[in-house]
Design a protein around this motif. Structure first.
Motif, PDB file in Angstrom:
ATOM      1  N   GLN A 238       0.844  -1.186   0.000  1.00 38.92           N
ATOM      2  CA  GLN A 238       0.000   0.000   0.000  1.00 38.92           C
ATOM      3  C   GLN A 238       0.881   1.239   0.000  1.00 38.92           C
ATOM      4  O   GLN A 238       1.884   1.294   0.712  1.00 38.92           O
ATOM      5  CB  GLN A 238      -0.906   0.007   1.229  1.00 38.92           C
ATOM      6  N   ASN A 249      -4.022   1.224  -9.522  1.00 41.40           N
ATOM      7  CA  ASN A 249      -5.077   1.065  -8.523  1.00 41.40           C
ATOM      8  C   ASN A 249      -4.670   1.731  -7.215  1.00 41.40           C
ATOM      9  O   ASN A 249      -3.501   2.067  -7.008  1.00 41.40           O
ATOM     10  CB  ASN A 249      -5.375  -0.415  -8.298  1.00 41.40           C
ATOM     11  N   LEU A 250      -5.624   1.891  -6.308  1.00 35.73           N
ATOM     12  CA  LEU A 250      -5.300   2.498  -5.017  1.00 35.73           C
ATOM     13  C   LEU A 250      -4.255   1.674  -4.290  1.00 35.73           C
ATOM     14  O   LEU A 250      -3.285   2.207  -3.744  1.00 35.73           O
ATOM     15  CB  LEU A 250      -6.571   2.621  -4.165  1.00 35.73           C
ATOM     16  N   TYR A 282      -6.922  -8.002  -5.689  1.00 35.83           N
ATOM     17  CA  TYR A 282      -6.151  -7.655  -4.499  1.00 35.83           C
ATOM     18  C   TYR A 282      -6.045  -8.874  -3.591  1.00 35.83           C
ATOM     19  O   TYR A 282      -6.843  -9.815  -3.677  1.00 35.83           O
ATOM     20  CB  TYR A 282      -6.805  -6.483  -3.743  1.00 35.83           C
ATOM     21  N   MET A 302     -11.744  -4.041  -4.782  1.00 30.62           N
ATOM     22  CA  MET A 302     -10.761  -3.062  -4.351  1.00 30.62           C
ATOM     23  C   MET A 302     -11.426  -2.105  -3.374  1.00 30.62           C
ATOM     24  O   MET A 302     -12.584  -1.701  -3.569  1.00 30.62           O
ATOM     25  CB  MET A 302     -10.222  -2.294  -5.561  1.00 30.62           C
ATOM     26  N   THR A 303     -10.684  -1.750  -2.318  1.00 23.49           N
ATOM     27  CA  THR A 303     -11.158  -0.719  -1.385  1.00 23.49           C
ATOM     28  C   THR A 303     -10.748   0.641  -1.929  1.00 23.49           C
ATOM     29  O   THR A 303      -9.587   1.022  -1.853  1.00 23.49           O
ATOM     30  CB  THR A 303     -10.538  -0.939   0.002  1.00 23.49           C
ATOM     31  N   ASP A 304     -11.656   1.348  -2.520  1.00 22.64           N
ATOM     32  CA  ASP A 304     -11.365   2.687  -3.021  1.00 22.64           C
ATOM     33  C   ASP A 304     -12.645   3.516  -2.996  1.00 22.64           C
ATOM     34  O   ASP A 304     -13.698   3.049  -2.551  1.00 22.64           O
ATOM     35  CB  ASP A 304     -10.741   2.638  -4.424  1.00 22.64           C
ATOM     36  N   GLU A 305     -12.577   4.741  -3.489  1.00 21.00           N
ATOM     37  CA  GLU A 305     -13.739   5.634  -3.391  1.00 21.00           C
ATOM     38  C   GLU A 305     -14.897   5.183  -4.273  1.00 21.00           C
ATOM     39  O   GLU A 305     -16.039   5.605  -4.065  1.00 21.00           O
ATOM     40  CB  GLU A 305     -13.326   7.052  -3.764  1.00 21.00           C
ATOM     41  N   GLN A 306     -14.641   4.303  -5.245  1.00 21.28           N
ATOM     42  CA  GLN A 306     -15.718   3.822  -6.107  1.00 21.28           C
ATOM     43  C   GLN A 306     -16.524   2.689  -5.477  1.00 21.28           C
ATOM     44  O   GLN A 306     -17.635   2.397  -5.927  1.00 21.28           O
ATOM     45  CB  GLN A 306     -15.143   3.316  -7.438  1.00 21.28           C
ATOM     46  N   GLU A 307     -15.970   2.049  -4.469  1.00 20.30           N
ATOM     47  CA  GLU A 307     -16.584   0.860  -3.905  1.00 20.30           C
ATOM     48  C   GLU A 307     -18.064   1.054  -3.540  1.00 20.30           C
ATOM     49  O   GLU A 307     -18.900   0.212  -3.903  1.00 20.30           O
ATOM     50  CB  GLU A 307     -15.772   0.412  -2.686  1.00 20.30           C
TER      51      GLU A 307
END
Length: 481
Positions: A238, A249-250, A282, A302-307
């Motif tokens: 990370q 990706n994040l 991931y 993926m853990t990101d703002e789009q989730e």
């Protein structure tokens, strides 16, 4: 201990039952992937072959589609195709895991199945505590928790988790993902003779080691294993900044090829390479099965703002696991191919030679929603080939630029977003399409793109366009269990 576990498991099962009607109405529900009954799925855990079955556990929040306190859900299969949901293996029932049973691994020893996992705790001051825990099962279904076997060493922050355990000769080893006190990512090694008493060997890889510069603030989900005469360290770092087509990706997932020296506390290795070029991949983990294969699953998310904007959220579930992939080392690179057992999903084979000239070629039947598509002997007369996946996601190869690109709409605002890799020549494509996912194996697994995508359920067509013409041999199967 058992009473509280049973209470939490019953509560989780009730939540899944209450949401089942909504989940079943979702047109984007997958058909042949491991997915949660409701709630949120993330990391695969505890991959193991035990008593004639493949066991896959996964991180599960049964109550919401966000990242709350995690349980270990449990699936088993005799063939990597037909999966049965088993009772919940781990719940956060004890003080040392009260905020979640985080990721880990499984091993078989003396006919028993052992789970190793991270107990996550937020104390009264809001500070994180971390404990590496063990649970044991005689039957592979019911687990007795033995509690923490490793506490946090003083050299690391409480971001210290995800134990992967294996045996070499007469000794057990454990590698953990860690963050140093200087906020640098690292992989840390322990050893044991009895699985209960563990010796801290030290940091074997990380930022500032083995020729790496600054390489992320935390390394998650490590996995270390021998393969084809090499040793592979999988890691999910990370905090990497994008570099060209890399690290888009994040958070990232990839590997080092090297050699572990347990006595010298080192893993000498080469450059880091990403495992998957897509949007949704991931926390990969592997198992060594009874056939001698190294098999990988990963979180298809993926853990990101789009989730929170994925359309399945409104149906009370989110995310899935990838299909199982067999690993090999070839030409200094980790190659991924779909396991051969997936051929059992095939129905209604179609073969044809495709020649694209003035107009595009289209496959427009419903079988393209859940399909395996194989393109071989690809020959381009011009500069590009574009494959449209139900007019929602696009795979584009550009000869002049030497790039392969996947495009889809952003979940949040619908704007196009892309992921790409360099590719000298496109010779073979192997696509697995489920209702709302695509896994694309390029040139025999040299590169892979994994993504979720959400086309209109009414749009079932796959089409091909080529600038200047193209030809290829195409085989297609409907897929279904």
């Amino acid at each position: 201990m058992v009473l509280k576990h049973n209470h939490l498991a019953e509560r989780a099962n009730r939540a899944a039952e209450e949401n089942q009607a909504a989940v079943n109405e979702d047109p984007y529900r997958l058909s042949f992937h491991i997915q949660p009954p409701s709630g949120l799925l993330n990391d695969p855990n505890g991959l193991v072959y035990f008593k004639g079955q493949y066991h896959v556990f996964y991180q599960w929040n049964p109550y919401e589609t966000n990242h709350g306190a995690k349980y270990w859900a449990h699936m088993a299969s005799p063939d990597l195709v037909n999966w049965e949901e088993l009772p919940i293996a781990l719940t956060p029932s004890e003080p040392y895991e009260k905020n979640g049973c985080y990721s880990g691994s499984a091993i078989v020893n003396d006919g028993r199945l052992y789970l190793f996992y991270t107990g996550n705790v937020k104390n009264e001051a809001g500070e994180r505590e971390t404990y590496q825990c063990m649970a044991v099962s005689e039957d592979g279904i019911h687990f007795e928790k033995k509690g923490p076997v490793i506490n946090l060493p003083e050299e690391y922050t409480a971001h210290f988790r995800d134990p992967k355990v294996w045996k070499k000769e007469d000794k057990w080893y454990m590698v953990l993902g860690a963050q140093t006190l200087e906020k640098k990512g690292a992989a840390v090694l322990f050893s044991s003779r009895d699985l209960e008493n563990w010796k801290h060997i030290g940091k074997i890889a990380g930022s500032g080691m083995n020729g790496l510069g600054d390489f992320g603030y935390m390394w998650e989900c490590p996995d270390l294993f021998p393969l084809d005469g090499k040793e592979i360290l999988l890691i999910s770092p990370q905090g990497l900044k994008p570099e060209g087509f890399q690290y888009q990706n994040l958070f990232q997932s990839g590997y080092f090829i090297g050699q572990l020296d347990e006595k010298k506390e080192s893993f000498a290795h080469g450059a880091f390479a990403e495992l998957d070029r897509g949007f949704d991949f991931y926390a990969p983990q592997t198992m060594h099965d009874h056939k001698g294969r190294r098999i990988l699953f990963a979180w298809m998310g993926m853990t990101d703002e789009q989730e929170p904007y994925q359309p399945t959220v409104s149906y009370h579930w989110i995310h899935a696991l990838t299909l199982p992939r067999e690993l090999h080392v070839k030409g200094g690179k980790l190659i991924q191919t779909p396991v051969e057992e997936l051929r059992a999903l095939r129905r209604n084979e179609m073969k044809k030679e495709v020649r694209i000239e003035a107009e595009k070629a289209t496959l427009s039947d419903a079988a393209c929603v859940r399909a395996e598509i194989l393109l071989e002997d690809i020959r381009l007369d011009g500069n590009s080939l574009t494959i449209s996946l139900r007019e929602h996601a696009f795979l584009k190869f550009n000869v002049t630029e030497g790039t392969l690109q996947v495009e889809r709409p952003d979940f949040k605002d619908g704007q196009p977003e892309t992921r790409s890799c360099l590719l000298e020549k496109l010779e073979k494509l192997h696509l697995f399409l489920d209702t709302s996912s695509a896994e694309i194996f390029v040139n025999g697994g040299e590169e892979v793109f994994t993504l979720r995508y959400f086309p209109s359920p009414e749009n079932e067509a796959i089409s091909f366009e080529a600038d200047g013409g193209a030809s290829f041999h195409l085989r297609k199967w409907e897929l279904g269990t």
